[in-house]
Design a protein around this motif. Sequence first.
Motif, short mmCIF file in Angstrom:
data_model
loop_
_atom_site.label_atom_id
_atom_site.label_comp_id
_atom_site.label_asym_id
_atom_site.label_seq_id
_atom_site.Cartn_x
_atom_site.Cartn_y
_atom_site.Cartn_z
N UNK A 177 0.83 -1.20 0.00
CA UNK A 177 0.00 0.00 0.00
C UNK A 177 0.86 1.25 0.00
N UNK A 178 1.90 1.26 0.82
CA UNK A 178 2.80 2.42 0.85
C UNK A 178 3.40 2.67 -0.54
N UNK A 179 3.85 1.60 -1.19
CA UNK A 179 4.45 1.74 -2.52
C UNK A 179 3.44 2.26 -3.54
N UNK A 180 2.19 1.87 -3.37
CA UNK A 180 1.14 2.22 -4.33
C UNK A 180 0.64 3.64 -4.13
N UNK A 181 0.53 4.08 -2.88
CA UNK A 181 -0.10 5.37 -2.58
C UNK A 181 0.86 6.53 -2.51
N UNK A 182 2.08 6.28 -2.02
CA UNK A 182 3.01 7.38 -1.81
C UNK A 182 4.06 7.42 -2.92
N UNK A 183 4.22 8.57 -3.55
CA UNK A 183 5.21 8.74 -4.60
C UNK A 183 6.60 8.90 -4.01
N UNK A 184 7.58 8.80 -4.90
CA UNK A 184 8.98 8.96 -4.48
C UNK A 184 9.16 10.35 -3.85
N UNK A 185 9.84 10.40 -2.70
CA UNK A 185 10.05 11.66 -2.02
C UNK A 185 9.02 11.93 -0.94
N UNK A 186 7.89 11.20 -0.99
CA UNK A 186 6.90 11.30 0.06
C UNK A 186 7.19 10.26 1.14
#
Length: 228
Positions: A177-186
């Motif tokens: 979920x983290x990989x899917x929802x948060x973009x790089x740098x977030x």
Amino acid sequence: MKPKIFLLEDDIELNDTVAQFLRHNDFEIVQSFDAEDAKVKIFETHFDLWLMDVKVPFQSGIGLLSELRRSGNDTPAIIITSLHGVDDATRGFDAGCDDYIRKPFALKELLARIEAVIKRRYKSSDNLIKIDENRIFDALNFRLTVDGEKVALKPKEAKLLALFLQNPNKTVTKEEIFDHLWDYGETPNEGSLRTFVKVLRKHLGKDRIETVKEVGYRFNDRNMGEFL
């Protein structure tokens, strides 16, 4: 929330033409002109679909796709090949593409193929997934309707619902979920994730989303299976 497409094409004029056309049709587009730049951008951002030309600098689009598939990334992909690249389609499917299109192509044909691949990902013949008698999710535009009224979901809430619908009755880990929802740098935030789940439970029913302790969440699709 607009579906996000990654476009890899080294022909600058064609790349810009396709990007402009797709933006006009309500897609968010990230452009790239070579495989090395593509790897960086794909690593940094989640996309709903990859659109990749076969012949690009540093590595072929098919080689890049194969590499991404080996890493476990299953984002839908369409390969762009030349009219004379008769073997590219076969190699593309072997590498894990969902469809292909040959140059020169009509932009309307490309749009139709993109929409078809996105729809297939949600196992629907159209955009609308009937979650139950009262709830419908627009898989293309990430919009939820409850009792005929549109629900104002925030982008990450809508993306989380889309992820659950892609994985019915399967445990989706927090890391996924983290990989899917948060973009790089977030920076992923577990507190925010719990809030997103709470919002979805409010609209879908408390028992629709099950907490798998210390692991993640599971979406219960006992009433799903009908598509409009």
